[in-house]
Design an enzyme around this catalytic site. Structure first.
Site, PDB file in Angstrom:
ATOM      1  CB  SER A 240      -1.195   0.139   1.034  1.00 41.81           C
ATOM      2  OG  SER A 240      -0.326   0.015   2.446  1.00 41.81           O
ATOM      3  CG  HIS A 270      -0.949  -4.954   2.148  1.00 42.44           C
ATOM      4  ND1 HIS A 270      -0.308  -4.968   3.215  1.00 42.44           N
ATOM      5  CD2 HIS A 270      -1.015  -3.983   1.488  1.00 42.44           C
ATOM      6  CE1 HIS A 270      -0.077  -3.730   3.340  1.00 42.44           C
ATOM      7  NE2 HIS A 270      -0.181  -3.161   2.361  1.00 42.44           N
ATOM      8  CG  HIS A 317       5.522  -9.040   8.227  1.00 41.50           C
ATOM      9  ND1 HIS A 317       6.461  -8.299   7.792  1.00 41.50           N
ATOM     10  CD2 HIS A 317       4.282  -8.135   8.216  1.00 41.50           C
ATOM     11  CE1 HIS A 317       5.882  -6.872   7.602  1.00 41.50           C
ATOM     12  NE2 HIS A 317       4.491  -7.012   8.027  1.00 41.50           N
ATOM     13  NE  ARG A 326       1.867  -3.704  12.480  1.00 45.24           N
ATOM     14  CZ  ARG A 326       1.681  -3.864  11.047  1.00 45.24           C
ATOM     15  NH1 ARG A 326       1.146  -2.830  10.332  1.00 45.24           N
ATOM     16  NH2 ARG A 326       2.081  -5.018  10.428  1.00 45.24           N
ATOM     17  CG  ASP A 372      -4.007  -7.681   8.903  1.00 43.82           C
ATOM     18  OD1 ASP A 372      -4.360  -6.552   9.209  1.00 43.82           O
ATOM     19  OD2 ASP A 372      -2.850  -7.835   8.071  1.00 43.82           O
TER      20      ASP A 372
HETATM   21  N1  HAX Z   1       0.383 -19.446   6.161  1.00 43.28           N
HETATM   22  C1  HAX Z   1       1.025 -20.427   5.091  1.00 43.28           C
HETATM   23  N2  HAX Z   1       2.201 -20.219   4.452  1.00 43.28           N
HETATM   24  C2  HAX Z   1       2.538 -19.199   4.819  1.00 43.28           C
HETATM   25  C3  HAX Z   1       2.367 -18.177   5.668  1.00 43.28           C
HETATM   26  C4  HAX Z   1       1.149 -18.463   6.455  1.00 43.28           C
HETATM   27  N3  HAX Z   1       0.604 -17.399   7.073  1.00 43.28           N
HETATM   28  N4  HAX Z   1       3.293 -17.277   5.490  1.00 43.28           N
HETATM   29  C5  HAX Z   1       4.240 -17.645   4.666  1.00 43.28           C
HETATM   30  N5  HAX Z   1       3.567 -18.817   3.980  1.00 43.28           N
HETATM   31  C6  HAX Z   1       4.675 -19.397   3.098  1.00 43.28           C
HETATM   32  C7  HAX Z   1       4.417 -18.642   2.014  1.00 43.28           C
HETATM   33  O1  HAX Z   1       3.281 -18.782   1.103  1.00 43.28           O
HETATM   34  C8  HAX Z   1       5.454 -19.149   1.004  1.00 43.28           C
HETATM   35  O2  HAX Z   1       5.186 -20.120   0.342  1.00 43.28           O
HETATM   36  P1  HAX Z   1       5.583 -20.714  -1.083  1.00 43.28           P
HETATM   37  O3  HAX Z   1       7.264 -20.901  -0.926  1.00 43.28           O
HETATM   38  O4  HAX Z   1       4.899 -22.020  -1.502  1.00 43.28           O
HETATM   39  O5  HAX Z   1       5.232 -19.777  -1.985  1.00 43.28           O
HETATM   40  C9  HAX Z   1       6.642 -19.541   1.950  1.00 43.28           C
HETATM   41  O6  HAX Z   1       5.971 -19.671   3.336  1.00 43.28           O
HETATM   42  C10 HAX Z   1       7.627 -18.450   2.219  1.00 43.28           C
HETATM   43  O7  HAX Z   1       6.821 -17.196   2.585  1.00 43.28           O
HETATM   44  P2  HAX Z   1       7.770 -15.952   3.526  1.00 43.28           P
HETATM   45  O8  HAX Z   1       8.955 -15.458   2.760  1.00 43.28           O
HETATM   46  O9  HAX Z   1       7.775 -16.446   4.863  1.00 43.28           O
HETATM   47  O10 HAX Z   1       6.755 -14.964   3.371  1.00 43.28           O
HETATM   48  P3  HAX Z   1       6.460 -13.807   2.201  1.00 43.28           P
HETATM   49  O11 HAX Z   1       7.338 -12.758   2.522  1.00 43.28           O
HETATM   50  O12 HAX Z   1       6.616 -14.315   0.747  1.00 43.28           O
HETATM   51  O13 HAX Z   1       5.025 -13.382   2.233  1.00 43.28           O
HETATM   52  C11 HAX Z   1       3.016 -12.736   3.515  1.00 43.28           C
HETATM   53  C12 HAX Z   1       4.594 -12.555   3.596  1.00 43.28           C
HETATM   54  C13 HAX Z   1       2.405 -11.782   4.846  1.00 43.28           C
HETATM   55  C14 HAX Z   1       2.261 -12.440   2.463  1.00 43.28           C
HETATM   56  C15 HAX Z   1       2.783 -14.170   4.185  1.00 43.28           C
HETATM   57  O14 HAX Z   1       3.351 -14.569   5.337  1.00 43.28           O
HETATM   58  C16 HAX Z   1       1.385 -14.774   4.128  1.00 43.28           C
HETATM   59  O15 HAX Z   1       0.666 -14.848   3.111  1.00 43.28           O
HETATM   60  N6  HAX Z   1       0.381 -14.466   5.185  1.00 43.28           N
HETATM   61  C17 HAX Z   1      -0.710 -14.514   5.536  1.00 43.28           C
HETATM   62  C18 HAX Z   1      -1.569 -13.458   5.092  1.00 43.28           C
HETATM   63  C19 HAX Z   1      -1.470 -12.262   5.814  1.00 43.28           C
HETATM   64  O16 HAX Z   1      -1.640 -12.532   7.081  1.00 43.28           O
HETATM   65  N7  HAX Z   1      -1.098 -11.079   5.327  1.00 43.28           N
HETATM   66  C20 HAX Z   1      -0.953 -10.089   6.217  1.00 43.28           C
HETATM   67  C21 HAX Z   1       0.416  -9.534   6.485  1.00 43.28           C
HETATM   68  C22 HAX Z   1       0.602  -8.204   7.026  1.00 43.28           C
HETATM   69  C23 HAX Z   1       0.226  -7.143   6.383  1.00 43.28           C
HETATM   70  O17 HAX Z   1       0.692  -6.929   5.437  1.00 43.28           O
HETATM   71  N8  HAX Z   1      -1.044  -6.496   6.674  1.00 43.28           N
HETATM   72  O18 HAX Z   1      -1.399  -5.603   5.933  1.00 43.28           O
END
Ligand code: HAX
Length: 434
Positions: A240, A270, A317, A326, A372
């Site tokens: 964002s 996000h 994250h 937070r 979140d």
């Molecule tokens: N559940 C399952 N798998 C997860 C996970 C979770 N909560 N968090 C990470 N992973 C997985 C990823 O999907 C990724 O899988 P692949 O290798 O198969 O693609 C692997 O673990 C490595 O990911 P990472 O390097 O740890 O995390 P990223 O930086 O790629 O992504 C995210 C960060 C926040 C997008 C991710 O942790 C996620 O999808 N979390 C769940 C959604 C969420 O809570 N989003 C909000 C984040 C905070 C925010 O921005 N708020 O606005």
């Protein structure tokens, strides 16, 4: 000039030579290397943006202008009888780096109240949407519809010195920040209450007035203040903030930029994760026939979600490597105010159950909860059960940090953003495959 704007101007004048010196004397110094993984992997960790508004340490969490969130909450002036500070004080802090006095906050509130009035057509734009539209779509469109109000755009058309860009940007940003809670509350009331509560109260601050427009009693005013403050900024690289910065770097005004920011926040990885958490918990609830799950029920549900190839919303994250502060602030608020809430018990159990499972699963670099995982439950407790709306709340908070950054980017003359892309062939050649 009011005190916020004149203080900001002094800070800008003092800061400009620092950027000039860095560019003139050290412009070609290498501070970073880029790996193949970073090029393919969403630019993770590349130090390529500059902001003084906030800094995110992977283990400590976010600091605004050098202050941790508990310090921000403790130091900023609070309305009488409130435990949480006025959001207007946060705007002052983010822009200037100074903790404002009570009088300085009162000045910002006074100025902000005078900017809250929405043009009539914005109500019409909102009303024109079908009631099954997502509130983030309506919010984005409502902001976009106001682009014609942009003072920056008007002055740019007339011809303006680059060094003055920050001034009309400040005017646009301050007006949009002041209006966003009114827009959000109107969307809420259109979609969920058939316009039962729409009245603004000019005697109340940002968070107090928002609670009043939603028709939710105390302590929801403090919940709003807390919520907007903790969501305001998280460095510049998140989707964002980066979307807002990128759009504004082409000198698009804040209406274009914040509408784009909102669109980026609306993704489930996000900002929409706060809605996803509640949706997911409700799914567990209905599967278990509304009974509070045992730890083994909960583990099974988490494992099933992972096995089906879905993420656990609210956990993980891109930067953080420990529990999000937070999350902790909201957890402490919940323990004090809603410890017996059934959904809070779910969230509390997820805090115990999910991290070890994610660790065992071995993929997520950070198994801990993010902001979140907690935020929706507090909203639900105070009657805001329409979880589609939660990311609108996030947007209102996030806009304050993003617009503070945009004002500074204009003040420091940051150029149009333009990273370089390469082809797969080129990358293969660079690593010696071809
Ligand atoms: N559940 C399952 N798998 C997860 C996970 C979770 N909560 N968090 C990470 N992973 C997985 C990823 O999907 C990724 O899988 P692949 O290798 O198969 O693609 C692997 O673990 C490595 O990911 P990472 O390097 O740890 O995390 P990223 O930086 O790629 O992504 C995210 C960060 C926040 C997008 C991710 O942790 C996620 O999808 N979390 C769940 C959604 C969420 O809570 N989003 C909000 C984040 C905070 C925010 O921005 N708020 O606005």
């Amino acid at each position: 000039m009011n005190t916020l704007k004149s203080t900001l101007f002094d800070k800008i004048e003092a800061h400009r030579p620092r950027i000039k010196k860095l560019l003139d004397q050290y412009g070609d110094k290498v501070i970073n290397e880029v790996t193949v993984k970073q090029v393919i992997g969403g630019m993770r960790g590349i130090k390529s943006l500059i902001t003084d508004i906030s800094y995110l340490d992977p283990y400590e969490g976010i600091r605004y202008r050098g202050y941790t969130l508990p310090e921000v909450i403790q130091k900023l002036p609070k309305p009488q009888g409130s435990k949480m500070p006025s959001v207007e004080g946060l705007f002052y802090l983010l822009l200037t780096g100074d903790i404002p006095t009570e009088n300085q906050v009162a000045d910002v509130i006074y100025d902000s109240v005078n900017r809250r009035q929405l043009p009539k057509y914005v109500y019409e734009v909102i009303d024109a949407f079908p009631n099954n539209s997502h509130p983030m779509v309506i919010l984005s469109a409502a902001v976009m519809s106001m682009q014609r109000e942009s003072i920056f755009n008007l002055k740019y058309q007339r011809g303006m010195d680059k060094r003055d860009y920050w001034d009309p940007t400040f005017e646009d940003a301050f007006s949009l920040i002041s209006k966003l809670p009114v827009i959000g509350a109107y969307i809420y009331n259109k979609l969920y209450t058939k316009h039962e509560n729409v009245y603004q109260d000019p005697t109340l601050d940002f968070g107090g007035n928002f609670a009043s427009m939603l028709g939710i009693d105390k302590p929801y005013d403090d919940v709003s203040r807390m919520y907007f403050i903790i969501h305001a900024d998280h460095e510049s690289g998140n989707v964002s903030a980066h979307a807002g910065h990128l759009i504004s770097s082409s000198l698009s005004d804040v209406y274009y930029s914040i509408s784009g920011m909102i669109n980026g926040l609306a993704g489930p990885l996000h900002g929409l994760a706060n809605q996803e958490v509640l949706r997911w918990i409700q799914e567990i609830r209905s599967r278990l026939g509304n009974k509070v799950p045992s730890e083994s029920d909960m583990k099974k549900f988490v494992n099933d979600t992972l096995k089906s190839g879905q993420v656990i919303p609210g956990f993980g994250h891109a930067v953080l490597r420990k529990t999000d502060p937070r999350y902790t602030i909201q957890r402490e608020f919940s323990l004090e105010n809603l410890a017996e809430d059934e959904l809070f018990k779910y969230v509390d159990m997820l805090y115990k159950v999910v991290p070890p499972i994610l660790q065992e699963h071995g993929k997520a670099k950070n198994p801990w909860p993010n902001v979140d995982a907690q935020s929706g439950v507090i909203q639900w407790h105070y009657g805001l059960t329409q979880y589609d709306f939660y990311t609108v709340l996030f947007s209102i908070g996030r806009s304050i940090g993003v617009m503070s950054n945009i004002i500074w980017a204009r003040a420091l003359g940051f150029p149009i953003e333009r990273p370089k892309s390469i082809t797969t062939d080129m990358l293969e050649e660079m690593v010696g495959i071809k």
